[in-house]
Scaffold this motif. Structure first.
Motif, mmCIF file in Angstrom:
data_model
loop_
_atom_site.group_PDB
_atom_site.id
_atom_site.type_symbol
_atom_site.label_atom_id
_atom_site.label_comp_id
_atom_site.label_asym_id
_atom_site.label_seq_id
_atom_site.Cartn_x
_atom_site.Cartn_y
_atom_site.Cartn_z
ATOM 1 N N VAL A 135 14.501 -47.997 33.029
ATOM 2 C CA VAL A 135 15.204 -46.919 32.322
ATOM 3 C C VAL A 135 14.243 -46.166 31.402
ATOM 4 O O VAL A 135 14.297 -44.930 31.309
ATOM 5 C CB VAL A 135 16.415 -47.481 31.538
ATOM 6 N N ALA A 136 13.357 -46.875 30.742
ATOM 7 C CA ALA A 136 12.396 -46.229 29.839
ATOM 8 C C ALA A 136 11.447 -45.321 30.620
ATOM 9 O O ALA A 136 11.133 -44.213 30.176
ATOM 10 C CB ALA A 136 11.613 -47.277 29.063
ATOM 11 N N PHE A 137 10.976 -45.771 31.780
ATOM 12 C CA PHE A 137 10.094 -44.938 32.591
ATOM 13 C C PHE A 137 10.820 -43.697 33.092
ATOM 14 O O PHE A 137 10.264 -42.602 33.088
ATOM 15 C CB PHE A 137 9.533 -45.718 33.789
ATOM 16 N N LYS A 138 12.056 -43.850 33.520
ATOM 17 C CA LYS A 138 12.822 -42.698 34.008
ATOM 18 C C LYS A 138 13.095 -41.705 32.878
ATOM 19 O O LYS A 138 13.043 -40.496 33.090
ATOM 20 C CB LYS A 138 14.119 -43.152 34.665
ATOM 21 N N ASP A 139 13.364 -42.205 31.703
ATOM 22 C CA ASP A 139 13.599 -41.337 30.552
ATOM 23 C C ASP A 139 12.335 -40.566 30.205
ATOM 24 O O ASP A 139 12.379 -39.362 29.935
ATOM 25 C CB ASP A 139 14.067 -42.159 29.360
ATOM 26 N N ASP A 140 11.194 -41.245 30.215
ATOM 27 C CA ASP A 140 9.925 -40.599 29.928
ATOM 28 C C ASP A 140 9.604 -39.557 30.995
ATOM 29 O O ASP A 140 9.116 -38.472 30.687
ATOM 30 C CB ASP A 140 8.814 -41.644 29.845
ATOM 31 N N GLU A 141 9.907 -39.870 32.242
ATOM 32 C CA GLU A 141 9.651 -38.938 33.341
ATOM 33 C C GLU A 141 10.524 -37.689 33.216
ATOM 34 O O GLU A 141 10.060 -36.570 33.441
ATOM 35 C CB GLU A 141 9.925 -39.640 34.671
ATOM 36 N N SER A 142 11.783 -37.871 32.828
ATOM 37 C CA SER A 142 12.670 -36.719 32.680
ATOM 38 C C SER A 142 12.213 -35.819 31.533
ATOM 39 O O SER A 142 12.309 -34.591 31.624
ATOM 40 C CB SER A 142 14.107 -37.166 32.471
ATOM 41 N N GLU A 145 7.597 -29.512 31.466
ATOM 42 C CA GLU A 145 6.945 -28.660 32.464
ATOM 43 C C GLU A 145 7.798 -27.439 32.788
ATOM 44 O O GLU A 145 7.278 -26.340 32.960
ATOM 45 C CB GLU A 145 6.670 -29.468 33.735
ATOM 46 N N GLN A 146 9.115 -27.616 32.872
ATOM 47 C CA GLN A 146 9.992 -26.494 33.155
ATOM 48 C C GLN A 146 9.994 -25.482 32.027
ATOM 49 O O GLN A 146 10.013 -24.274 32.245
ATOM 50 C CB GLN A 146 11.412 -26.983 33.427
#
Length: 112
Positions: free
Chosen positions: A92-99, A105-106
């Motif tokens: 979950v922490a990796f996915k949160d950081d990725e989002s 970037e957007q």
């Protein structure tokens, strides 16, 4: 023998204050935003509760129902459950950081 104390009017490296202290009437606004987003704190609290309740609940649930009183097997199951909660938190922490990275970037693309 005595030691000599060097007395100087200049501030030493340790005495200097590198912060820019603004005057009280300054036009700069201070940021009152929290250092960590609320969603991160909620996730951390949720996984903390899961780390406490999950393994203990698994131990007592499996002790008499699955393993018929064999505490070693119930303890091993609780340890596995603790690892499952830990791995879930890391994912979950990796996915949160990725989002957050994708959102940044957007925003950068929109600014161009």
């Amino acid at each position: 023998m005595t030691s000599r104390r060097i007395i100087s009017n200049e501030k030493t490296f340790l005495d200097k204050d590198d912060r820019n202290v603004a005057a009280p009437g300054s036009s700069e606004k201070s940021s009152i935003a929290p250092a960590v987003p609320t969603s991160v704190i909620i996730k951390l609290l949720g996984f903390t509760i899961a780390m406490v309740i999950g393994p203990i609940g698994t131990y007592f649930l499996t002790l008499n129902t699955v393993f018929q009183g064999k505490s070693t097997w119930a303890g091993a199951t609780a340890a596995i459950m603790a690892n499952v909660v830990l791995i879930a938190y890391v994912i979950v922490a990796f996915k949160d950081d990725e989002s957050e990275r994708i959102e940044a970037e957007q925003k950068a693309r929109k600014g161009q």
